[in-house]
Design a protein around this motif. Structure first.
Motif, mmCIF file in Angstrom:
data_model
loop_
_atom_site.group_PDB
_atom_site.id
_atom_site.type_symbol
_atom_site.label_atom_id
_atom_site.label_comp_id
_atom_site.label_asym_id
_atom_site.label_seq_id
_atom_site.Cartn_x
_atom_site.Cartn_y
_atom_site.Cartn_z
ATOM 1 N N THR A 147 8.642 8.690 56.005
ATOM 2 C CA THR A 147 9.805 8.125 56.689
ATOM 3 C C THR A 147 10.665 7.332 55.714
ATOM 4 N N ARG A 148 10.014 6.626 54.816
ATOM 5 C CA ARG A 148 10.736 5.843 53.815
ATOM 6 C C ARG A 148 11.616 6.751 52.953
ATOM 7 N N GLY A 149 11.064 7.894 52.520
ATOM 8 C CA GLY A 149 11.832 8.832 51.710
ATOM 9 C C GLY A 149 13.036 9.381 52.448
ATOM 10 N N ILE A 150 12.851 9.677 53.734
ATOM 11 C CA ILE A 150 13.951 10.193 54.553
ATOM 12 C C ILE A 150 15.063 9.163 54.657
ATOM 13 N N LEU A 151 14.687 7.902 54.949
ATOM 14 C CA LEU A 151 15.699 6.863 55.131
ATOM 15 C C LEU A 151 16.367 6.464 53.818
ATOM 16 N N GLN A 152 15.646 6.575 52.712
ATOM 17 C CA GLN A 152 16.286 6.333 51.417
ATOM 18 C C GLN A 152 17.422 7.326 51.190
ATOM 19 N N ARG A 153 17.170 8.595 51.470
ATOM 20 C CA ARG A 153 18.218 9.611 51.309
ATOM 21 C C ARG A 153 19.353 9.385 52.299
ATOM 22 N N GLU A 154 18.989 8.988 53.532
ATOM 23 C CA GLU A 154 20.013 8.728 54.546
ATOM 24 C C GLU A 154 20.898 7.556 54.140
ATOM 25 N N LEU A 155 20.296 6.513 53.583
ATOM 26 C CA LEU A 155 21.075 5.347 53.177
ATOM 27 C C LEU A 155 22.048 5.709 52.065
ATOM 28 N N VAL A 156 21.597 6.514 51.113
ATOM 29 C CA VAL A 156 22.498 6.965 50.045
ATOM 30 C C VAL A 156 23.657 7.762 50.639
#
Length: 263
Positions: free
Chosen positions: A172-181
């Motif tokens: 989930t952290r990886g997904i949200l990191q990409r989403e934030l970018v």
């Protein structure tokens, strides 16, 4: 909005204290409008204290903090905080749309205006199929998306993010990191993001400021991240920068030998 910090210090000493014990001392930093800046440092070094001073929630003890040449003394709608634990900021009796629209309602916007804005940010954070759900029906990552959408819906100039993905599982952290970018590339908001994870810092930021240990913590080293988004953690360039940052980080964070522990 440009942010300028000069010789900023923070102490919690009382007036009767003869010697000042600084949490932060001689912090200097200049940020440009639209920059994605990472505050990287060990736990307890004062990262959150500095972020809260920028947010206007805590008063500095000395030094200068200005945003667009205005001295900062208190919170403002131009600066919005995203916390590590969304449960602390979401209202459990409101659904996704209602949580996102709460600040808009307080501003006096009509229902039609609120719906138009919330629709935009619900789609932006990928919650289009979940707008009627309540926080208890959402995963940790989805709750964090709601918190980000609610902050963005109020159109702040600056996002202050205090380890917002620290409590999430790796996927989930990886997904949200990409989403934030993606969100940052679309909105070009100024972001100050706290983490103690070097990989996360390089994945996200344009610049990384490494903080020293507390007491007397300051930003003692900055790195420009000249890698295009979206970044590949397996690339040669990524790992070369990782090793450079790790080397400085290790010099500052002294690990305790297990033989020294008293059980």
């Amino acid at each position: 909005m440009s942010i300028i910090i000069k010789n900023l210090g923070k102490t919690y000493d009382t007036l009767e204290s003869e010697d000042k014990n600084y949490i932060l001392k001689d912090v200097n930093l200049t940020l440009n409008k639209g920059e994605f800046f990472i505050l990287l440092g060990p736990s307890g070094c004062g990262k959150s204290t500095l972020l809260n001073i920028i947010g206007g929630f805590i008063e500095k003890s000395e030094g200068i903090l200005t945003i667009d040449k205005r001295e900062i003394y208190k919170p403002s709608r131009e600066r919005a905080m995203v916390f590590q634990h969304p449960d602390a900021s979401l209202f459990p009796w409101l659904n996704v749309r209602e949580n996102i629209e709460f600040g808009l309602k307080m501003k006096g916007l009509t229902k039609e205006e609120r719906n138009e804005i919330s629709d935009k940010y619900i789609k932006l954070v990928g919650l289009d199929m979940h707008r009627e759900k309540y926080p208890s029906e959402l995963s940790g990552g989805m709750k964090q998306r709601v918190q980000i959408a609610r902050v963005l819906s109020n159109d702040p100039e600056i996002l202050l993010m205090d380890e917002p993905f620290g409590a999430l599982d790796a996927q989930t952290r990886g997904i949200l990191q990409r989403e934030l970018v993606r969100i940052w590339l679309e909105t070009k908001k100024t972001i100050i993001f706290i983490t103690h994870d070097i990989q996360e810092a390089i994945l996200l930021g344009e610049r990384i400021g490494v903080m020293s240990k507390s007491p007397n913590a300051s930003i003692y080293k900055t790195y420009d991240v000249k890698l295009p988004h979206y970044r590949d953690v397996s690339s040669k360039e990524f790992n070369e920068l990782y090793r450079r940052v790790q080397s400085n980080f290790d010099k500052e964070v002294k690990w305790i030998d297990s033989s020294e522990l008293v059980i």
